[in-house]
Design a protein around this motif. Structure first.
Motif, short mmCIF file in Angstrom:
data_model
loop_
_atom_site.label_atom_id
_atom_site.label_comp_id
_atom_site.label_asym_id
_atom_site.label_seq_id
_atom_site.Cartn_x
_atom_site.Cartn_y
_atom_site.Cartn_z
N LEU A 19 36.37 43.76 29.00
CA LEU A 19 37.11 44.98 29.33
C LEU A 19 37.27 45.14 30.85
O LEU A 19 38.30 45.56 31.34
CB LEU A 19 36.32 46.16 28.77
CG LEU A 19 37.06 47.44 28.47
CD1 LEU A 19 37.97 47.23 27.26
CD2 LEU A 19 36.05 48.54 28.15
N LYS A 20 36.20 44.79 31.57
CA LYS A 20 36.17 45.13 32.99
C LYS A 20 36.42 43.94 33.91
O LYS A 20 36.40 44.10 35.12
CB LYS A 20 34.83 45.77 33.33
CG LYS A 20 34.57 47.02 32.50
CD LYS A 20 33.59 47.88 33.20
CE LYS A 20 33.64 49.30 32.76
NZ LYS A 20 32.66 50.10 33.47
N ALA A 21 36.61 42.78 33.31
CA ALA A 21 36.88 41.58 34.10
C ALA A 21 35.91 41.43 35.27
O ALA A 21 36.30 41.32 36.43
CB ALA A 21 38.33 41.60 34.59
N TRP A 22 34.61 41.44 34.96
CA TRP A 22 33.58 41.28 36.00
C TRP A 22 33.73 39.94 36.71
O TRP A 22 34.14 38.95 36.08
CB TRP A 22 32.19 41.29 35.36
CG TRP A 22 31.71 42.63 34.89
CD1 TRP A 22 32.07 43.86 35.36
CD2 TRP A 22 30.76 42.86 33.84
NE1 TRP A 22 31.39 44.84 34.66
CE2 TRP A 22 30.59 44.26 33.74
CE3 TRP A 22 30.03 42.03 32.98
CZ2 TRP A 22 29.72 44.84 32.82
CZ3 TRP A 22 29.17 42.61 32.07
CH2 TRP A 22 29.02 44.00 31.99
N GLN A 23 33.33 39.91 37.97
CA GLN A 23 33.28 38.66 38.71
C GLN A 23 32.01 37.92 38.32
O GLN A 23 31.10 37.75 39.13
CB GLN A 23 33.30 38.93 40.21
CG GLN A 23 34.62 39.46 40.73
CD GLN A 23 35.72 38.43 40.53
OE1 GLN A 23 35.63 37.31 41.00
NE2 GLN A 23 36.75 38.80 39.79
N ALA A 24 31.93 37.55 37.06
CA ALA A 24 30.70 36.92 36.57
C ALA A 24 31.06 35.97 35.44
O ALA A 24 32.01 36.20 34.70
CB ALA A 24 29.73 37.98 36.08
N ASP A 25 30.24 34.95 35.34
CA ASP A 25 30.46 33.95 34.31
C ASP A 25 29.20 33.92 33.44
O ASP A 25 28.12 33.57 33.94
CB ASP A 25 30.67 32.61 35.03
CG ASP A 25 31.35 31.60 34.16
OD1 ASP A 25 31.70 31.97 33.02
OD2 ASP A 25 31.50 30.46 34.61
N ILE A 26 29.33 34.34 32.21
CA ILE A 26 28.17 34.25 31.30
C ILE A 26 28.18 32.83 30.77
O ILE A 26 28.99 32.47 29.93
CB ILE A 26 28.24 35.34 30.22
CG1 ILE A 26 28.20 36.72 30.91
CG2 ILE A 26 27.08 35.18 29.23
CD1 ILE A 26 28.37 37.92 30.04
N VAL A 27 27.30 32.01 31.35
CA VAL A 27 27.42 30.57 31.15
C VAL A 27 26.75 30.09 29.87
O VAL A 27 27.16 29.08 29.29
CB VAL A 27 26.89 29.75 32.36
CG1 VAL A 27 27.84 29.87 33.53
CG2 VAL A 27 25.49 30.18 32.75
N GLN A 28 25.73 30.83 29.42
CA GLN A 28 24.98 30.33 28.28
C GLN A 28 24.17 31.42 27.61
O GLN A 28 23.67 32.33 28.29
CB GLN A 28 23.99 29.24 28.77
CG GLN A 28 23.42 28.36 27.70
CD GLN A 28 24.39 27.27 27.23
OE1 GLN A 28 25.43 27.04 27.88
NE2 GLN A 28 24.08 26.62 26.13
N VAL A 29 24.08 31.33 26.30
CA VAL A 29 23.10 32.14 25.57
C VAL A 29 22.02 31.17 25.11
O VAL A 29 22.32 30.07 24.63
CB VAL A 29 23.77 32.83 24.36
CG1 VAL A 29 22.74 33.38 23.39
CG2 VAL A 29 24.68 33.96 24.85
#
Ligand code: GRF
Length: 213
Positions: free
Chosen positions: A24-34
């Motif tokens: 929704l917020k287009a964060w400057q973040a990459d959730i690379v792995q769970v």
């Protein structure tokens, strides 16, 4: 781009709230792995739904706690994360893990810390007759469920509450405060001031659900 790794053990509702907020917020973040220690965790499906790769490290397939801990640290380090998020990760982390990710490790706990650390917080809250309960997002330190508090959310405890109804209400507030805390981190807005976490520029760090009569 900040790199984030999320550790789960179960249903993954906080994981979902975080992934939805990111979308929704287009964060400057990459959730690379769970990463999960449970091959059956429902949260794996949540990660799949959002296209996040999953590492399964079944703690039961390790001969000792030390071996599991060492592998968890190695696997997590390999992603070189700026932040590690515990979202219902039901293993106590090793001292090495906590040291390595000091200041970059966040947890959500289903109570208003320092009240009700540990497990079974909702039944404990009901048994104590507290009128407010809630959730806490905090940085992780060596002691369990202690550590600089980033945000807290309160919910009322109603006379007819059961562990289930209360935990549902607390989850609602968890799903508000955890993505919020994460967003502050991503925007470099969290500052530690003598063990207290401040948001800069200042923002409200307490949250509330509407009270239903
Ligand atoms: C939440 O209640 C959280 O506070 C606790 O574990 C639970 C995880 O739920 N640490 P979910 O897997 O995010 O649905």
């Amino acid at each position: 781009m900040k790199k984030i790794v999320i550790l789960i053990s179960g249903r993954g509702s906080n994981l979902r709230a975080i992934l939805q907020a990111q979308r929704l917020k287009a964060w400057q973040a990459d959730i690379v792995q769970v990463i999960t220690n449970r091959p059956q965790a429902v949260g794996i499906e949540v990660a799949n739904e959002f296209g996040i790769p999953v590492t399964i490290l079944d703690h039961q397939s390790f001969i000792s706690r030390q071996e599991f801990d060492a592998e968890l640290l190695k696997k997590t380090q390999a992603f070189n994360p700026d932040l590690v998020i515990l979202a219902g990760f039901m293993r106590i982390l090793s001292a090495d893990f906590v040291n390595f990710f000091n200041g970059r490790l966040m947890n959500v706990h289903p109570s208003l810390l320092p009240s009700f650390p540990g497990l079974k917080t909702h039944s404990a809250a009901i048994a104590m007759g507290v009128k407010w309960h809630g959730a806490t997002v905090h940085f992780v330190t060596h002691a369990m469920d202690v550590g600089p508090i980033i945000a807290q959310g309160v919910v009322p405890v109603l006379p007819e509450d059961t562990e289930e109804t209360l935990s549902q209400r607390v989850l609602e507030i968890e799903h508000i405060i955890y993505p919020q805390a994460l967003e502050w981190f991503i925007r470099d807005q969290l500052h530690l001031d003598q063990g207290n976490v401040r948001v800069v520029p200042a923002q409200q760090q307490f949250f509330q659900l509407p009270i239903t009569p």
